[in-house]
Write an enzyme that holds these catalytic residues in place. Sequence first.
Site, PDB file in Angstrom:
ATOM      1  CD  GLU A   1      -7.797  -0.351   2.072  1.00  0.00           C
ATOM      2  OE1 GLU A   1      -7.835   0.877   2.314  1.00  0.00           O
ATOM      3  OE2 GLU A   1      -6.862  -1.084   2.438  1.00  0.00           O
TER       4      GLU A   1
ATOM      5  CG  HIS B   1     -14.057   6.793 -10.256  1.00  0.00           C
ATOM      6  ND1 HIS B   1     -15.261   6.277  -9.802  1.00  0.00           N
ATOM      7  CD2 HIS B   1     -13.565   5.877 -11.119  1.00  0.00           C
ATOM      8  CE1 HIS B   1     -15.473   5.117 -10.377  1.00  0.00           C
ATOM      9  NE2 HIS B   1     -14.467   4.831 -11.168  1.00  0.00           N
TER      10      HIS B   1
ATOM     11  CB  CYS C   1      -0.986  -0.006   1.169  1.00  0.00           C
ATOM     12  SG  CYS C   1      -2.498  -0.921   0.797  1.00  0.00           S
TER      13      CYS C   1
HETATM   14 ZN   LIG Z   1      -4.834   0.341  -0.399  1.00  0.00          ZN
END
Ligand SMILES: [Zn+2]
Length: 134
Positions: free
Chosen positions: A123, A68, A23
């Site tokens: 997520e 987005h 990440c």
């Molecule tokens: Zn992520």
Amino acid sequence: MYRVTREIHFCYGHRLLNYDGKCRNLHGHNGRAVVTLEGPALDRLGMLVDFSHIKGVLQKWIDETIDHKMLLHRDDPVLGYLQQKGEPVVVLDVNPTAENIAKLIFDHANSQGLPVIEVRLWETENCYATYTGD
Ligand SMILES: [Zn+2]
């Protein structure tokens, strides 16, 4: 007590600063916010909060604000470049983790008068974070 829950789906990009894992790279998620409201009484129609009202308040805001877009920490070195190129970014004072995005949505729901008690931000299919207020 009564509770109602609405799911809101959206896409976002992010990366985590000072993080030693995948990440740390710019990437995106298909996020799913599960927003729960609670209250002791129903209105004359027998509703705690009309689902369409939740949609009108929260989904609209998420669509316009987060969907987005790239969510980035204010110290992210790529921020200046993206802003210079006119790319849509959401700048946070904290790392854009699932926990902090859940809190962002919670705080907005709260500021709009919704009796929110919990926002769960999925997520991925396997991971979620939950924020329930102070
Ligand atoms: Zn992520």
